[in-house]
Scaffold this motif. Structure first.
Motif, PDB file in Angstrom:
ATOM      1  N   ASN B  22       0.910  -1.573   0.567  1.00 17.34           N
ATOM      2  CA  ASN B  22       0.466  -0.140  -0.441  1.00 17.34           C
ATOM      3  C   ASN B  22       0.697   0.734  -0.295  1.00 17.34           C
ATOM      4  O   ASN B  22       1.945   1.454   0.208  1.00 17.34           O
ATOM      5  CB  ASN B  22      -0.688  -0.043   1.058  1.00 17.34           C
ATOM      6  N   CYS B  23       0.746   2.323  -0.748  1.00 20.20           N
ATOM      7  CA  CYS B  23       1.185   3.442  -0.772  1.00 20.20           C
ATOM      8  C   CYS B  23      -0.167   4.911  -0.762  1.00 20.20           C
ATOM      9  O   CYS B  23      -0.963   5.187  -1.423  1.00 20.20           O
ATOM     10  CB  CYS B  23       1.984   3.680  -2.178  1.00 20.20           C
ATOM     11  N   SER B  24       0.702   5.760   0.473  1.00 16.76           N
ATOM     12  CA  SER B  24      -0.557   6.685   0.551  1.00 16.76           C
ATOM     13  C   SER B  24       0.571   7.776   0.595  1.00 16.76           C
ATOM     14  O   SER B  24       1.575   8.277   1.134  1.00 16.76           O
ATOM     15  CB  SER B  24      -1.559   6.732   2.235  1.00 16.76           C
ATOM     16  N   TYR B  25      -0.388   8.573   0.206  1.00 18.43           N
ATOM     17  CA  TYR B  25       0.399  10.130  -0.021  1.00 18.43           C
ATOM     18  C   TYR B  25      -0.393  11.546  -0.168  1.00 18.43           C
ATOM     19  O   TYR B  25      -1.316  11.632   0.550  1.00 18.43           O
ATOM     20  CB  TYR B  25       0.855  10.315  -1.579  1.00 18.43           C
ATOM     21  N   SER B  26       0.464  12.711   0.417  1.00 18.76           N
ATOM     22  CA  SER B  26       0.011  13.707   0.914  1.00 18.76           C
ATOM     23  C   SER B  26      -0.595  14.746   0.083  1.00 18.76           C
ATOM     24  O   SER B  26      -1.242  15.988   0.495  1.00 18.76           O
ATOM     25  CB  SER B  26       0.463  14.329   2.309  1.00 18.76           C
ATOM     26  N   VAL B  27       0.331  14.681  -1.463  1.00 19.86           N
ATOM     27  CA  VAL B  27       0.845  15.651  -2.267  1.00 19.86           C
ATOM     28  C   VAL B  27      -0.133  15.705  -3.066  1.00 19.86           C
ATOM     29  O   VAL B  27      -0.960  14.959  -3.413  1.00 19.86           O
ATOM     30  CB  VAL B  27       1.928  15.721  -2.448  1.00 19.86           C
TER      31      VAL B  27
END
Lengths: 112, 109
Positions: B22-27
């Motif tokens: 899994n990958c989560s990003y904030s930009v």
């Protein structure tokens, strides 16, 4: 094989020396980015060159400098090497505009 | 907090198992990259996707732009899938790429 080649593959330098790393881009790509990857970490953006001009820079000191040539190949120069500069240096070429990037195999630099 | 977070950090599986990273990003982004890095450093771009799902062989990547989340799935995993898988995002209006720390996958025979 991506068409992006880096040289040398491995290099050992002494603290205080200078080093030049080279990258040949994928044919037709006018943008090259350089990254530093410390052991066990994700790559960190150093800078990007587009048509021979610096087009963005990460949080690296001025002793990290670069060049892009008319054939779009590129160099990364590091002056006054420090022990913490030991890392894998990756270059990636792409067409401008956020297109898919192709990475080289990297140059593993060890500073002793 | 890192702009790109991956989980798990390390993953060990038996051959044949279904793998999810899994990958989560904030930009804000227009696309997300999944990369594979083998021992020795060489990086291969697996996927670049901006919406929905992409499939290549046993690899499937999905992305939800609204939730800022992506997953990489490997079906019928094989020892040759052992590598570090990295999620990378080029922020909007920026020229660099932000990388996750990577997920080290080991598939045992």
């Amino acid at each position: 094989e991506t068409g992006v080649t880096q040289s040398p593959t491995h290099l050992i330098k002494t603290r205080g020396q200078q080093v030049t790393l080279r990258c040949s881009s994928q044919s037709g790509h006018n943008t090259v980015s350089w990254y530093q990857q410390a052991l066990g970490q994700g790559p960190q953006f150093i800078f990007q060159y587009y048509r021979e001009e610096e087009n963005g820079r990460g949080n690296f000191p001025p002793r990290f400098s670069g060049l892009q040539f008319p054939n779009y190949s590129s160099e990364l120069n590091v002056n006054a090497l420090e022990l913490d500069d030991s890392a894998l240096y990756l270059c990636a070429s792409s067409l401008a505009g956020g297109a898919r990037a192709f990475f080289g195999q990297g140059t593993r630099l060890t500073v002793v | 907090k890192n702009e790109v977070e991956q989980s798990p950090q390390n993953l060990t599986a038996q051959e044949g198992e279904f793998i999810t990273i899994n990958c989560s990003y904030s930009v804000g982004i227009s696309a997300l990259h999944w990369l594979q890095q083998h021992p020795g450093g060489g990086i291969v771009s697996l996927f670049m996707l901006s919406s929905g799902k992409k499939k290549h062989g046993r690899l499937i990547a999905t992305i939800n732009i609204q939730e800022k989340h992506s997953s990489l799935h490997i079906t019928a995993s094989h020892p040759r899938d052992s590598a570090v898988y990295i999620c990378a995002v080029p922020p909007l209006n920026n020229n660099d790429m932000r990388f996750g720390a990577g997920t080290r996958l080991t598939v045992k025979p």
